[in-house]
Each structure stands twice: as C-alpha cells, then as structure tokens.
Design a protein around this motif. Structure first.
Motif, PDB file in Angstrom:
ATOM      1  N   UNK A   1       0.843  -1.186   0.000  1.00 15.52           N
ATOM      2  CA  UNK A   1       0.000   0.000   0.000  1.00 15.52           C
ATOM      3  C   UNK A   1       0.876   1.233   0.000  1.00 15.52           C
ATOM      4  N   UNK A   2       0.301   2.401  -0.264  1.00 14.12           N
ATOM      5  CA  UNK A   2       1.097   3.637  -0.362  1.00 14.12           C
ATOM      6  C   UNK A   2       1.911   3.936   0.896  1.00 14.12           C
ATOM      7  N   UNK A   3       1.324   3.693   2.060  1.00 12.19           N
ATOM      8  CA  UNK A   3       2.058   3.958   3.307  1.00 12.19           C
ATOM      9  C   UNK A   3       3.035   2.834   3.601  1.00 12.19           C
ATOM     10  N   UNK A   4       2.598   1.604   3.473  1.00 14.30           N
ATOM     11  CA  UNK A   4       3.454   0.450   3.761  1.00 14.30           C
ATOM     12  C   UNK A   4       4.716   0.421   2.931  1.00 14.30           C
ATOM     13  N   UNK A   5       4.633   0.860   1.689  1.00 13.94           N
ATOM     14  CA  UNK A   5       5.807   0.867   0.805  1.00 13.94           C
ATOM     15  C   UNK A   5       6.875   1.849   1.273  1.00 13.94           C
ATOM     16  N   UNK A   6       6.491   2.823   2.073  1.00 12.07           N
ATOM     17  CA  UNK A   6       7.446   3.822   2.566  1.00 12.07           C
ATOM     18  C   UNK A   6       8.170   3.404   3.844  1.00 12.07           C
ATOM     19  N   UNK A   7       7.710   2.340   4.490  1.00  7.07           N
ATOM     20  CA  UNK A   7       8.274   1.977   5.795  1.00  7.07           C
ATOM     21  C   UNK A   7       9.762   1.654   5.741  1.00  7.07           C
ATOM     22  N   UNK A   8      10.194   0.951   4.697  1.00  2.54           N
ATOM     23  CA  UNK A   8      11.620   0.613   4.605  1.00  2.54           C
ATOM     24  C   UNK A   8      12.502   1.852   4.479  1.00  2.54           C
ATOM     25  N   UNK A   9      11.975   2.915   3.891  1.00  4.71           N
ATOM     26  CA  UNK A   9      12.773   4.127   3.677  1.00  4.71           C
ATOM     27  C   UNK A   9      12.450   5.220   4.692  1.00  4.71           C
ATOM     28  N   UNK A  10      11.820   4.861   5.791  1.00  4.44           N
ATOM     29  CA  UNK A  10      11.380   5.852   6.778  1.00  4.44           C
ATOM     30  C   UNK A  10      12.527   6.701   7.330  1.00  4.44           C
ATOM     31  N   UNK A  11      13.739   6.183   7.331  1.00  2.81           N
ATOM     32  CA  UNK A  11      14.870   6.939   7.891  1.00  2.81           C
ATOM     33  C   UNK A  11      15.755   7.562   6.816  1.00  2.81           C
ATOM     34  N   UNK A  12      15.338   7.482   5.550  1.00  6.50           N
ATOM     35  CA  UNK A  12      16.193   7.949   4.453  1.00  6.50           C
ATOM     36  C   UNK A  12      16.160   9.451   4.202  1.00  6.50           C
TER      37      UNK A  12
END
Length: 140
Positions: free
Chosen positions: A12-23
């Motif tokens: 999902x749009x939010x879930x896909x961002x979790x791996x890059x949350x600290x980037x």
C-alpha cells in the motif's frame, strides 16, 4: 487501503514507505498530533532498561505530541520492518510523519494521520502503562 499486509511484506502507499522511513531529512515544521492523554513519564530506572526500539518509541511519541524533535532523535536507529514487531512498525510510521519528503497527500496522508492517532492515543499509552505498572493486579 493505505497499509496492507501481504504474505511477504507490508504494501500500500504507506506500507511501501516503511523501509525508507529513515532515508529523508526531518521536517522541523511537522504537524503535531496530541490525541488522548500524554504518555506516562517513565522513571529513569525504566528508561535505562528499554531496548533501542522502545527508547526510540518513547522519544518520538513525546516529540510528535509536543511538535518538537530532540536534537539527536533523527540519528537514532529504528529496527527493520518485521511482521511480528509492531513496535518497530509503529516507530517507522511515526518517523514517516516527521519526514520532509514522504510524498503522501490527500486520502493517504489522512490515513497515516488516523493510524498515528491510534498509535499515539492507544497503542503506546497502553504499552508505556505496562512498562510502569507491570503487576497483574494493576490491570494493565
């Protein structure tokens, strides 16, 4: 839906961002979310015994509620996304909120806000309460 669980990873749009949350850099002008009662003030003894992810969670919840991030918070590590560790997922979702360039708009941004209201207003307060009042007779 903005956050979907599949058999391999969160999508999902939010879930896909979790791996890059600290980037990305922190946005110092993020919108604060102060729903529910403020978290329990954890005694120093409890804070000293927290894991890295627990300590980060405590700090970022306080920061998002207050609207001010402590100086070193962006440098703290967050554990990887893991289906069995909702603590790290909650931390990454909170970190997305304070990011400069997450790119979420409209319905997806509103969904993230709703998810964070639950994390800040229910999930973490219950979690902090258990850390302070861990006896079964206290009913945490």
């Amino acid at each position: 839906m903005a956050l979907l669980l599949s058999d391999k990873k969160i999508s999902g749009p939010i879930g896909k961002l979790l791996d890059s949350a600290t980037d990305f850099e922190i946005n110092p002008n993020f919108t604060r979310i102060s729903v529910g009662p403020p978290p329990n003030k954890l005694p120093d003894k409890v804070i000293q015994n927290l894991s890295t992810d627990q300590h980060y969670g405590y700090k970022i919840v306080c920061a998002v509620r207050d609207g001010v991030l402590p100086v070193g918070l962006a440098l703290l590590e967050i554990g990887p996304v893991n289906h069995s560790s909702w603590l790290t997922t909650a931390n990454r979702l909170l970190r997305l909120w304070v990011k400069q360039q997450h790119g979420l708009k409209g319905k997806n941004l509103k969904n993230l806000h709703f998810i964070l209201e639950f994390i800040i207003g229910v999930y973490y307060p219950c979690w902090f309460n258990v850390k302070v009042k861990h006896s079964w007779i206290e009913g945490s």
